[in-house]
Design a protein around this motif. Structure first.
Motif, PDB file in Angstrom:
ATOM      1  N   MET A   1       0.815  -1.184   0.000  1.00 40.70           N
ATOM      2  CA  MET A   1       0.000   0.000   0.000  1.00 40.70           C
ATOM      3  C   MET A   1       0.864   1.254   0.000  1.00 40.70           C
ATOM      4  SD  MET A   1      -3.017   1.006   2.562  1.00 40.70           S
ATOM      5  CE  MET A   1      -3.252   2.683   2.970  1.00 40.70           C
ATOM      6  N   GLY A   2       1.929   1.286   0.744  1.00 37.36           N
ATOM      7  CA  GLY A   2       2.805   2.448   0.797  1.00 37.36           C
ATOM      8  C   GLY A   2       3.424   2.765  -0.553  1.00 37.36           C
ATOM      9  N   ALA A   3       3.765   1.733  -1.315  1.00 36.66           N
ATOM     10  CA  ALA A   3       4.344   1.949  -2.641  1.00 36.66           C
ATOM     11  C   ALA A   3       3.333   2.590  -3.577  1.00 36.66           C
ATOM     12  CB  ALA A   3       4.844   0.632  -3.211  1.00 36.66           C
ATOM     13  N   ASP A   4       2.058   2.228  -3.436  1.00 40.61           N
ATOM     14  CA  ASP A   4       1.023   2.826  -4.278  1.00 40.61           C
ATOM     15  C   ASP A   4       0.892   4.320  -4.011  1.00 40.61           C
ATOM     16  OD1 ASP A   4      -1.167  -0.053  -3.976  1.00 40.61           O
ATOM     17  OD2 ASP A   4       0.485   0.344  -5.346  1.00 40.61           O
ATOM     18  N   ILE A   5       0.946   4.703  -2.756  1.00 36.07           N
ATOM     19  CA  ILE A   5       0.841   6.122  -2.405  1.00 36.07           C
ATOM     20  C   ILE A   5       2.056   6.878  -2.923  1.00 36.07           C
ATOM     21  CG2 ILE A   5       0.821   7.754  -0.480  1.00 36.07           C
ATOM     22  CD1 ILE A   5      -0.808   5.631   1.065  1.00 36.07           C
ATOM     23  N   THR A   6       3.231   6.302  -2.750  1.00 34.72           N
ATOM     24  CA  THR A   6       4.456   6.934  -3.235  1.00 34.72           C
ATOM     25  C   THR A   6       4.421   7.102  -4.744  1.00 34.72           C
ATOM     26  OG1 THR A   6       5.675   5.933  -1.423  1.00 34.72           O
ATOM     27  CG2 THR A   6       6.965   6.777  -3.273  1.00 34.72           C
ATOM     28  N   ALA A   7       3.945   6.108  -5.465  1.00 39.24           N
ATOM     29  CA  ALA A   7       3.863   6.192  -6.926  1.00 39.24           C
ATOM     30  C   ALA A   7       2.881   7.278  -7.349  1.00 39.24           C
ATOM     31  CB  ALA A   7       3.445   4.845  -7.502  1.00 39.24           C
ATOM     32  N   ALA A   8       1.772   7.403  -6.644  1.00 41.80           N
ATOM     33  CA  ALA A   8       0.784   8.424  -6.991  1.00 41.80           C
ATOM     34  C   ALA A   8       1.341   9.823  -6.759  1.00 41.80           C
ATOM     35  CB  ALA A   8      -0.487   8.216  -6.180  1.00 41.80           C
ATOM     36  N   VAL A   9       2.066  10.028  -5.673  1.00 43.96           N
ATOM     37  CA  VAL A   9       2.651  11.335  -5.393  1.00 43.96           C
ATOM     38  C   VAL A   9       3.713  11.660  -6.428  1.00 43.96           C
ATOM     39  CG1 VAL A   9       4.059  12.632  -3.756  1.00 43.96           C
ATOM     40  CG2 VAL A   9       2.125  11.281  -2.941  1.00 43.96           C
ATOM     41  N   GLY A  10       4.525  10.672  -6.788  1.00 43.86           N
ATOM     42  CA  GLY A  10       5.557  10.880  -7.806  1.00 43.86           C
ATOM     43  C   GLY A  10       4.959  11.273  -9.144  1.00 43.86           C
ATOM     44  N   ARG A  11       3.855  10.661  -9.513  1.00 43.77           N
ATOM     45  CA  ARG A  11       3.200  11.000 -10.779  1.00 43.77           C
ATOM     46  C   ARG A  11       2.631  12.405 -10.740  1.00 43.77           C
ATOM     47  NH1 ARG A  11       0.104   5.482 -11.537  1.00 43.77           N
ATOM     48  NH2 ARG A  11      -0.179   6.009  -9.394  1.00 43.77           N
ATOM     49  N   ALA A  12       2.112  12.832  -9.607  1.00 48.34           N
ATOM     50  CA  ALA A  12       1.545  14.176  -9.506  1.00 48.34           C
ATOM     51  C   ALA A  12       2.632  15.222  -9.733  1.00 48.34           C
ATOM     52  CB  ALA A  12       0.887  14.373  -8.146  1.00 48.34           C
ATOM     53  N   HIS A  13       3.784  15.041  -9.126  1.00 48.51           N
ATOM     54  CA  HIS A  13       4.874  15.990  -9.317  1.00 48.51           C
ATOM     55  C   HIS A  13       5.428  15.903 -10.727  1.00 48.51           C
ATOM     56  CE1 HIS A  13       4.894  17.512  -5.310  1.00 48.51           C
ATOM     57  NE2 HIS A  13       5.017  16.310  -4.793  1.00 48.51           N
ATOM     58  N   ALA A  14       5.486  14.704 -11.280  1.00 44.35           N
ATOM     59  CA  ALA A  14       5.986  14.551 -12.640  1.00 44.35           C
ATOM     60  C   ALA A  14       5.056  15.233 -13.626  1.00 44.35           C
ATOM     61  CB  ALA A  14       6.132  13.076 -12.983  1.00 44.35           C
ATOM     62  N   ALA A  15       3.758  15.164 -13.397  1.00 44.12           N
ATOM     63  CA  ALA A  15       2.818  15.794 -14.317  1.00 44.12           C
ATOM     64  C   ALA A  15       3.011  17.301 -14.313  1.00 44.12           C
ATOM     65  CB  ALA A  15       1.393  15.442 -13.941  1.00 44.12           C
ATOM     66  N   GLY A  16       3.175  17.905 -13.165  1.00 42.98           N
ATOM     67  CA  GLY A  16       3.426  19.341 -13.102  1.00 42.98           C
ATOM     68  C   GLY A  16       4.721  19.699 -13.797  1.00 42.98           C
ATOM     69  N   CYS A  17       5.712  18.862 -13.637  1.00 46.88           N
ATOM     70  CA  CYS A  17       7.008  19.103 -14.264  1.00 46.88           C
ATOM     71  C   CYS A  17       6.901  18.935 -15.772  1.00 46.88           C
ATOM     72  CB  CYS A  17       8.046  18.140 -13.692  1.00 46.88           C
ATOM     73  SG  CYS A  17       9.668  18.283 -14.461  1.00 46.88           S
ATOM     74  N   LEU A  18       6.236  17.895 -16.234  1.00 46.68           N
ATOM     75  CA  LEU A  18       6.172  17.629 -17.668  1.00 46.68           C
ATOM     76  C   LEU A  18       5.417  18.720 -18.418  1.00 46.68           C
ATOM     77  CD1 LEU A  18       5.569  13.779 -17.714  1.00 46.68           C
ATOM     78  CD2 LEU A  18       7.662  15.026 -18.245  1.00 46.68           C
ATOM     79  N   LYS A  19       4.296  19.148 -17.879  1.00 46.20           N
ATOM     80  CA  LYS A  19       3.540  20.212 -18.553  1.00 46.20           C
ATOM     81  C   LYS A  19       4.344  21.500 -18.603  1.00 46.20           C
ATOM     82  CE  LYS A  19      -0.301  19.775 -16.126  1.00 46.20           C
ATOM     83  NZ  LYS A  19      -1.691  19.992 -15.662  1.00 46.20           N
ATOM     84  N   SER A  20       4.933  21.866 -17.491  1.00 46.43           N
ATOM     85  CA  SER A  20       5.709  23.106 -17.444  1.00 46.43           C
ATOM     86  C   SER A  20       6.987  23.005 -18.273  1.00 46.43           C
ATOM     87  CB  SER A  20       6.068  23.452 -16.004  1.00 46.43           C
ATOM     88  OG  SER A  20       4.887  23.670 -15.263  1.00 46.43           O
ATOM     89  N   ALA A  21       7.593  21.823 -18.296  1.00 49.05           N
ATOM     90  CA  ALA A  21       8.795  21.630 -19.103  1.00 49.05           C
ATOM     91  C   ALA A  21       8.479  21.760 -20.584  1.00 49.05           C
ATOM     92  CB  ALA A  21       9.415  20.268 -18.811  1.00 49.05           C
TER      93      ALA A  21
END
Length: 66
Positions: A1-21
């Motif tokens: 379960m902890g890995a799922d939460i970590t993956a979701a948080v990582g994707r949220a930050h990556a999405a902000g980075c990818l759009k802005s990049a």
């Protein structure tokens, strides 16, 4: 379960980075063929905005689609 939460948080930050990049890369390219520098700057700004949004919590706009 902890890995799922970590993956979701990582994707949220990556999405902000990818759009802005993407926006930064286009702006850098138009401004003089500095797409890589623009992408790095855009990613930094997108990551900052994502962290601020997470810290402040999401709040709907007052005049959201009625």
């Amino acid at each position: 379960m902890g890995a799922d939460i970590t993956a979701a948080v990582g994707r949220a930050h990556a999405a902000g980075c990818l759009k802005s990049a993407t926006v930064g890369a286009v702006a850098g390219h138009v401004a003089g063929h500095y797409a890589v520098i623009g992408a790095v700057g855009g990613c930094i700004v997108g990551h900052h905005y994502a962290k601020e949004k997470e810290k402040n919590g999401w709040q709907p706009r007052a005049n959201a689609l009625r």
